[in-house]
Structure formats: C-alpha cells, structure tokens
Scaffold this active site. Sequence first.
Site, PDB file in Angstrom:
ATOM      1  NE  ARG A   1      -2.758  -1.761   3.280  1.00  0.00           N
ATOM      2  CZ  ARG A   1      -3.148  -2.768   3.622  1.00  0.00           C
ATOM      3  NH1 ARG A   1      -3.837  -3.427   2.847  1.00  0.00           N
ATOM      4  NH2 ARG A   1      -2.760  -3.521   4.829  1.00  0.00           N
TER       5      ARG A   1
ATOM      6  CG  PHE B   1     -10.146  -8.118  -6.663  1.00  0.00           C
ATOM      7  CD1 PHE B   1     -10.961  -9.061  -6.888  1.00  0.00           C
ATOM      8  CD2 PHE B   1      -9.197  -8.036  -7.899  1.00  0.00           C
ATOM      9  CE1 PHE B   1     -11.522  -9.968  -7.959  1.00  0.00           C
ATOM     10  CE2 PHE B   1      -9.515  -8.955  -8.822  1.00  0.00           C
ATOM     11  CZ  PHE B   1     -10.554  -9.903  -9.090  1.00  0.00           C
TER      12      PHE B   1
ATOM     13  CG  ASP C   1      -4.740  -7.717  -3.235  1.00  0.00           C
ATOM     14  OD1 ASP C   1      -4.091  -8.972  -3.286  1.00  0.00           O
ATOM     15  OD2 ASP C   1      -4.684  -7.331  -2.044  1.00  0.00           O
TER      16      ASP C   1
ATOM     17  CG  ASP D   1     -14.583  -6.165  -2.563  1.00  0.00           C
ATOM     18  OD1 ASP D   1     -13.245  -6.439  -2.597  1.00  0.00           O
ATOM     19  OD2 ASP D   1     -15.251  -7.147  -2.198  1.00  0.00           O
TER      20      ASP D   1
ATOM     21  CB  CYS E   1      -2.669 -14.083  -2.108  1.00  0.00           C
ATOM     22  SG  CYS E   1      -4.424 -14.281  -2.056  1.00  0.00           S
TER      23      CYS E   1
END
Length: 399
Positions: free
Chosen positions: A212, A231, A303, A253, A343
Amino acid sequence: MKTIRLRDGKERSLQRRHPWIFESAIASGGADAGETVRVESHAGQFLAWAAYSPTSKIRARAWSFNPEQRIDAAFFVASVGHAVSARALFGIQSDGLRLVHGESDGLPGLIVDRYGDTLVAQFLSCGVERWKSVLIDALLAATGLTQLYERSDANSRELEGLPSVTGWLRGGEHDGAATATDITLREHGWNLSLSIADGHKTGFYLDQRDSRKRFAEWVKQIGAQQVLNCFCYTGGFTVAALAGGASEVTSIDSSGPALERAKANVALNGFAPERATWLDADVNASLRQFRDQGCQFDAIVLDPPKFAPTVAHADRAARAYKDINRLALGLLRQGGVLFTYSCSGGINADLFHKIVAGAGIDAGVDGYICERLGAAPDHPMTVNFPEGEYLKGLVVVKK
Ligand code: SAH
C-alpha cells in the site's frame, strides 16, 4: 507417548525440517486430535515431535525436530515469546501487525494479529486447538495485553474436523459494556478502520501493508490521476492512491459491507468523497465494461482472492489470473503502472511471472517489471518452509 512410523523413504522432508507429515507418508500409528506423537522413520530413527490431526490430509505437524525437546506449556510460552520478540526486528511501523504466522513461527496452524490493544487469533489445527488455553495465556503475557478475540472460522478448520468458533476469549467486557470489535489502525499515517468480528480473516489484510505504501509512492512518482483499485476490500489501496495525489479512484469489490467500510475509510482520512467512485460488482465484468467504453487509467491494482489454494487448482487459476491481467494491461495508459498480485499458495513466483507475461502477449502490450513484491515481513517465510511464500506481486510499467 504414541509413535507414528513413516513409510520407507518418506523421512526426507522431515530431515530437511519441513513441518508437514502427509497421511500418505504414514505406515503405522495414530493418536487423538492434537495429541503429541513421536514421529520416526521406517527404520525407527527419531524425526520429530508432532501434533496429530486424525482427519486432515496433513496428518501431523511438527513442533520440534529436537529429540530432547519436551512439548509442554513452557515450550509454547517460549515459542510465542520468540515470535513476538522477532517482530521488533522487522521494523514495522504500524499498530496493526501479525505476531504469529503459523508454521513460519514454529506454531503450525496458529495465526495471531495485533490491532492496537486487541489480539485476534485463529486456531486452525488440532495441535493448537489442544493447547489453546496455554497459548492464550502465553500471548497475553508476551504482549502485556488483556483482550483476545477468536476468529477460528476459516475453511481449514473443517479439514481438521474442528467446528467454526468466533468470539471473545479474554477481555470481552469492560465496566459492564461489551468491548468494541470495530478498531481503527494507524498505517503509514493513514486511519484504516476494520471489524475483527465481521471482516475477512482476522479483519484486515496486514500482508499488503508495504505494498500500500509503495502504491502511494508510485502514484505520486508518475503523477497518476485516474486510478482503478480492483478487489478493493476495505479500501486500503484506495486511501493509498488518494494520499499519493490521484484525482479520481474507482474501487471495485463484490462485497457490500467491505465497500461501506472502504467509503468510511476514505472519509476518515479527510479525502473528498467526489474523488472516490465505488462499484459493487464483479471485477471480471467491470474490466470488460471499461474496455468496451474505452476507459483508460494511470494506475491499476489487481489484488484478487486466492484462485488456487493448492497446486491442483493451478491450471484453472492461471487462466483466471491471465484474463484479468490481460484486461488490466489493456486499460492502462502508456507509462501507467500495474500492481498485480497472486496470494495463491498453488502458484509460485515463477509461474505468476509467466502468467503476467502471457497476459501481456495476449494484450499486445509490453511492460517494464520494476519491482517484485511480497507479503510484509511480519508474514515471514522461512528457509525450511517455502510454502510460506504465498503472496507475490509485480509492479509493471506499460511501455
Ligand atoms: N486489496 C485489499 C484486499 C483484497 S482481498 C486490501 O488491501 O485490503 C480480495 C477482495 O476481493 C475481497 O474483498 C472480496 O470481497 C473481493 N472479491 C472476490 N471476488 C470478487 C469478484 N469476482 N469481483 C469483485 N470483488 C471480488
């Protein structure tokens, strides 16, 4: 003490101090849930002390590779103390940080995050479930805190045959009033609020802390004006983009409550609401819509959630990653920057790089790979446990 004997040749990963013992590696032996077992090779040589998980494919997780080690309360007090004091070495400047990161801290299945004066823990294996009360006391003693909330509602509990549990374990009441589960963190000088009761995981994605900051710096560095945050969850990268000077940030989102929290976070930092646009939508559909409308952006964050929890899901996940990266690269202005992540434990850094390369080729776009990013240092990977490298990011500047 119960013993587990491995099949012939299956001792190698334990000898390299990898902590997992798969069901398929075991020749004989068993125990109750969370019970400590002595693990030995087919020839009867000591390999590890481990916690037994009767229903999981990862049938046991090693606590220690030292034959002299006693697995008792003192062992857990020492392990927790070690994990907590290691964080002081990592240079983290936030009042939100991960204190215990499972296997990487020698405590397989235990996740503990600190948000201000509150600890939030996930007990995700039979081993840590069995030692829960000792671990709770050790965590409070090591931090000097009094509030600990449990978020043992991750899917992995099911694989361990454990029920989902959430709620205060300690400090749930102060002067007759319930302790707040809404908390505001200070990260890089920003205020970021979260809910430890309703948020994802323990409430917040602490692992993206350093990213960030880098994103805010990149937005400033290239003078990005139109930013797209895909996201966005509770808007961490949105706040970063606004702090970096973006005039307009569009955030997407599919979770309504996450977007409400994200809006509140923009307000909490004093940014004008007109600078933020919110889309409660599917990112895949929105990216296509932007393409069809001819929209362009100066900076984009991708992300997504975990598309490939294990290697078995890697193929399908790779296609999904490629698709969103292809679309995002197409929406980027020349000289614009893409922060793209995976991730997924099932996709390693090499493969992720290849996926993004393939996306570039399909989009007819080339880019400079300016940085490789990973999880913040309080989510460490260790030499013995490469699976600890789950979060991979690339910073790509469009040529
Ligand atoms: N970047 C965030 C964390 C992202 S977590 C941060 O720094 O805090 C992934 C987010 O993707 C979650 O909030 C989830 O609600 C959202 N999500 C999952 N699938 C989605 C989809 N298909 N479209 C839009 N959002 C999605």
